[in-house]
Write an enzyme that holds these catalytic residues in place. Structure first.
Site, short mmCIF file in Angstrom:
data_model
loop_
_atom_site.label_atom_id
_atom_site.label_comp_id
_atom_site.label_asym_id
_atom_site.label_seq_id
_atom_site.Cartn_x
_atom_site.Cartn_y
_atom_site.Cartn_z
N ASN A 110 29.04 -12.60 -11.68
CA ASN A 110 29.46 -11.24 -11.29
C ASN A 110 28.30 -10.35 -10.84
O ASN A 110 28.52 -9.42 -10.06
CB ASN A 110 30.30 -10.58 -12.40
CG ASN A 110 29.55 -10.38 -13.68
OD1 ASN A 110 28.50 -11.00 -13.90
ND2 ASN A 110 30.07 -9.53 -14.54
N ALA A 154 25.04 -19.23 -11.94
CA ALA A 154 26.46 -19.61 -11.89
C ALA A 154 26.73 -20.41 -10.63
O ALA A 154 26.16 -20.14 -9.56
CB ALA A 154 27.33 -18.36 -11.92
N GLU A 214 24.47 -12.03 -24.03
CA GLU A 214 25.22 -10.90 -23.47
C GLU A 214 26.59 -11.43 -23.09
O GLU A 214 26.73 -12.11 -22.08
CB GLU A 214 24.50 -10.33 -22.23
CG GLU A 214 23.14 -9.71 -22.53
CD GLU A 214 23.24 -8.47 -23.41
OE1 GLU A 214 24.33 -7.89 -23.54
OE2 GLU A 214 22.20 -8.10 -23.99
N LEU A 215 27.59 -11.14 -23.91
CA LEU A 215 28.88 -11.81 -23.77
C LEU A 215 29.98 -10.86 -23.27
O LEU A 215 29.68 -9.85 -22.65
CB LEU A 215 29.24 -12.47 -25.11
CG LEU A 215 28.11 -13.35 -25.70
CD1 LEU A 215 28.51 -13.93 -27.04
CD2 LEU A 215 27.70 -14.46 -24.74
N ARG A 271 33.47 -0.01 -10.49
CA ARG A 271 32.17 -0.55 -10.12
C ARG A 271 32.28 -2.07 -10.14
O ARG A 271 32.81 -2.64 -11.08
CB ARG A 271 31.09 -0.08 -11.11
CG ARG A 271 29.68 -0.33 -10.63
CD ARG A 271 28.70 0.43 -11.49
NE ARG A 271 28.60 -0.15 -12.80
CZ ARG A 271 27.57 -0.89 -13.25
NH1 ARG A 271 26.55 -1.11 -12.46
NH2 ARG A 271 27.55 -1.37 -14.46
N CYS A 284 31.40 -6.81 -17.30
CA CYS A 284 31.62 -6.81 -18.75
C CYS A 284 31.74 -5.37 -19.24
O CYS A 284 32.29 -5.12 -20.30
CB CYS A 284 30.47 -7.52 -19.43
SG CYS A 284 28.88 -6.88 -18.91
N SER A 327 24.60 1.37 -17.64
CA SER A 327 23.55 0.39 -17.33
C SER A 327 22.30 1.09 -16.80
O SER A 327 22.40 1.89 -15.86
CB SER A 327 24.05 -0.61 -16.29
OG SER A 327 25.23 -1.22 -16.74
N GLU A 384 19.00 -6.36 -23.72
CA GLU A 384 18.22 -6.55 -22.49
C GLU A 384 17.86 -5.19 -21.94
O GLU A 384 18.62 -4.23 -22.06
CB GLU A 384 19.05 -7.34 -21.47
CG GLU A 384 19.28 -8.78 -21.93
CD GLU A 384 19.88 -9.67 -20.84
OE1 GLU A 384 20.69 -9.20 -20.05
OE2 GLU A 384 19.49 -10.86 -20.80
P1 NAP Z 1 30.94 -18.15 -17.88
O1 NAP Z 1 32.07 -19.01 -17.47
O2 NAP Z 1 30.64 -18.03 -19.31
O3 NAP Z 1 29.68 -18.68 -17.06
C1 NAP Z 1 28.42 -18.06 -17.17
C2 NAP Z 1 27.34 -19.10 -16.96
O4 NAP Z 1 27.43 -20.08 -17.98
C3 NAP Z 1 27.44 -19.85 -15.64
O5 NAP Z 1 26.14 -20.10 -15.16
C4 NAP Z 1 28.10 -21.14 -16.04
O6 NAP Z 1 27.79 -22.22 -15.18
C5 NAP Z 1 27.46 -21.37 -17.39
N1 NAP Z 1 28.21 -22.29 -18.25
C6 NAP Z 1 29.52 -22.58 -18.23
N2 NAP Z 1 29.80 -23.50 -19.19
C7 NAP Z 1 28.64 -23.79 -19.81
C8 NAP Z 1 28.27 -24.65 -20.88
N3 NAP Z 1 29.15 -25.41 -21.51
N4 NAP Z 1 26.98 -24.69 -21.26
C9 NAP Z 1 26.06 -23.94 -20.64
N5 NAP Z 1 26.35 -23.10 -19.61
C10 NAP Z 1 27.62 -23.01 -19.21
O7 NAP Z 1 31.12 -16.66 -17.41
P2 NAP Z 1 31.47 -16.12 -15.95
O8 NAP Z 1 32.93 -16.38 -15.74
O9 NAP Z 1 30.51 -16.64 -14.96
O10 NAP Z 1 31.17 -14.57 -16.12
C11 NAP Z 1 32.10 -13.69 -16.64
C12 NAP Z 1 31.83 -13.39 -18.10
O11 NAP Z 1 30.50 -12.91 -18.26
C13 NAP Z 1 32.72 -12.29 -18.62
O12 NAP Z 1 33.20 -12.62 -19.89
C14 NAP Z 1 31.79 -11.09 -18.72
O13 NAP Z 1 32.18 -10.13 -19.66
C15 NAP Z 1 30.50 -11.73 -19.05
N6 NAP Z 1 29.39 -10.86 -18.70
C16 NAP Z 1 28.71 -10.25 -19.71
C17 NAP Z 1 27.67 -9.39 -19.41
C18 NAP Z 1 26.90 -8.72 -20.52
O14 NAP Z 1 25.81 -8.26 -20.27
N7 NAP Z 1 27.43 -8.63 -21.73
C19 NAP Z 1 27.30 -9.16 -18.09
C20 NAP Z 1 28.02 -9.79 -17.08
C21 NAP Z 1 29.06 -10.65 -17.41
P3 NAP Z 1 28.85 -22.72 -14.07
O15 NAP Z 1 29.04 -21.60 -13.15
O16 NAP Z 1 28.18 -23.88 -13.46
O17 NAP Z 1 30.10 -23.08 -14.82
#
Ligand code: NAP
Length: 474
Positions: free
Chosen positions: A148, A173, A247-248, A275, A281, A438, A455
């Site tokens: 994202n 990602a 950061e989840l 935004r 998140c 942020s 962070e």
């Molecule tokens: P995601 O599915 O958790 O993927 C994030 C990253 O983790 C990607 O690089 C993904 O690689 C990798 N990944 C997936 N499975 C994995 C595994 N088993 N082991 C290690 N790495 C793995 O999340 P997303 O869909 O990309 O992003 C959306 C989420 O991020 C939302 O829940 C959002 O709230 C959260 N987020 C949190 C913050 C914060 O600061 N708290 C900021 C932004 C986003 P692949 O793409 O290759 O699968």
């Protein structure tokens, strides 16, 4: 700027296995990207380990100057980065420029923090020894970033890691690896030595990352993404007792009291909700409006949401680009269908448009019931889910009734009441009369299942450092 191979030890490496990156606005293939295997992870860790020894030995000022140069170079190329971010992620031009600027700022902030790794020396109260406390680079760091914010979630980790003296391997990602790859020549130009920063796009994500987490040279895992993957990584990190920065996910409540300035509240809600077209998140997921102002608030928010132009984010007149992929778009549509089936009213939007691209229109739902799925899960799309309240204690209870604790928003003209409410919200961050929290200079992060660690701010660099205490006599 279109690099598509692995970046290891300062050079590009092709692989037999490759995967496609899709432009979400057109559904066309944008690039075919190399997919890293286990041997590539080993090569990247070898390179980072070798480079880190020399980098960590440099003076903080020398590391700071390289980071400062990275900020200057990125700031001069914001348009190029914004263009690439829009192509692979879909977000509108203004959102992409905002991200590129925010991403670059982490280099400036941590250039300034690099020279402030302060410690402590005190006289031990009883023994008479001197207590010397200092911070040292923690070791190699594995960085895993989401789609994202393809630039900012990377720089928010790379900059503090480099400021601290660590070498890194980044797994971007799979939807959006191009931006991180494009950053590498810039870092070279800024003076980052070969091998210190390595980028490994991969479709073998789980196995690749798990392998790196079990390499004894790795001491930090810093992840931004979903809570589910975060849990998996924490389990993997346990074997070597790595330092985790997580950061989840979020499920941000936004509360509008009846004394709020409505212009400020609408502007703040639009920012908190729209935004990054809600793919954040930090996006306002549950919007609680005091019953006395709900009709007026709903009318004004619906007007503002309806006025947004949807289309290909590369067109500068567009406000809302497509969602990143079909499954994200379908999930948003399911949240809306579920809420409507349970009694919510569609004030605007709510229909998936025909044609190419993963578009979903800005949507306002009123009368969303507490049992709607979107009240409990991240919508991650341009849907504002409105509920009402009358009692402060009740709305605080509802706002806290979630396993997440990333960010909350409060709008009121009574600052005393507002601060009292902020303190009772179980969230790592609160926006008070603001829809945007942020800031590279502030500690970003959540409580409960929204994560561990912070962070940005002063805390961000400490995530990549170990504290050492020396008990000395002289
Ligand atoms: P995601 O599915 O958790 O993927 C994030 C990253 O983790 C990607 O690089 C993904 O690689 C990798 N990944 C997936 N499975 C994995 C595994 N088993 N082991 C290690 N790495 C793995 O999340 P997303 O869909 O990309 O992003 C959306 C989420 O991020 C939302 O829940 C959002 O709230 C959260 N987020 C949190 C913050 C914060 O600061 N708290 C900021 C932004 C986003 P692949 O793409 O290759 O699968």
């Amino acid at each position: 700027m279109k690099h598509t191979d692995l970046y290891i030890n300062g050079s590009w490496h092709q692989t037999d296995e490759r995967f496609d990156v899709i432009n979400p606005a057109t559904e066309e293939v944008l690039a075919s990207v190399a997919s890293a295997e286990i041997a590539d992870a080993d090569a990247a860790l070898d390179a980072a380990d070798a480079a880190m020894a020399e980098w960590a030995a440099r003076t903080p000022r020398a590391r700071s100057e390289v980071l400062r140069r990275a900020w200057e170079l990125m700031t001069a190329r914001l348009e190029d980065f914004a263009h690439l971010i829009t192509l692979e992620n879909g977000k509108a031009r203004a959102d992409a420029m905002g991200e590129a600027t925010y991403a670059a700022e982490f280099f400036r902030w941590f250039a300034e923090e690099a020279v402030r790794a302060d410690g402590l020396i005190i006289h031990a109260p009883s023994s008479g020894a001197r207590i010397i406390v200092q911070h040292k680079p923690a070791g190699l760091a594995v960085l895993i970033t989401p789609w994202n914010y393809p630039a900012a979630m990377g720089t928010r980790k790379i900059a503090p890691a480099l400021a601290a003296g660590c070498g890194v391997v980044i797994k971007p990602a799979s939807e959006t690896p191009l931006t991180m790859l494009a950053l590498m020549p810039l870092l070279e130009e800024a003076g980052v030595p070969p091998g210190l920063v390595n980028v490994l796009p991969s479709r073998r994500t789980g196995a690749l990352v798990d392998h790196m987490l079990h390499d004894p040279r790795v001491r930090v895992v810093s992840f931004t993404g979903s809570t589910g993957v975060g849990r998996t990584l924490l389990k993997g990190a346990a074997d070597q007792v790595l330092k985790p920065a997580m950061e989840l996910g979020g499920n941000a409540p936004l509360i509008v009291f009846d004394d709020a300035d409505l212009d400020t509240a609408i502007e703040g809600t639009m920012l908190a909700k729209m935004r990054n077209l809600g793919e954040a998140c930090t996006a306002a997921n549950r919007i609680y409006v005091h019953e006395a102002i709900a009709p007026e608030f709903t009318r004004r928010l619906t007007a503002a949401m309806s006025a947004l132009k949807v289309g290909n984010g590369s067109d500068p007149s567009v406000d809302v680009g497509p969602l990143v992929n079909a499954s994200t778009r379908d999930k948003v549509a399911e949240f809306v269908a579920d809420a409507v089936a349970k009694g919510a009213t569609v004030e605007c939007g709510g229909e998936v448009p025909a044609g190419k691209g993963y578009f979903y229109p800005p949507t306002v739902l009123s009368n969303v019931p507490d049992n709607a799925d979107c009240v409990h899960d991240e919508i991650f799309g341009p849907v504002a889910a409105l509920q009402t309240f009358t009692d402060t204690a009740d709305v605080i209870r509802r706002a806290n009734d979630t396993e997440y604790g990333l960010v909350a928003y409060v709008f009121t003209s009574d600052m005393k009441h507002g601060l009292q409410v902020c303190e009772r919200l179980d969230y790592g961050m609160v926006g008070l009369n603001r829809g945007l929290v942020s800031d590279p200079a502030a500690p970003f992060g959540g409580t409960k299942q929204s994560g561990l660690g912070r962070e940005g701010g002063h805390e961000g660099m400490l995530e990549f450092m170990e504290t050492q205490y020396i008990s000395a006599s002289w």
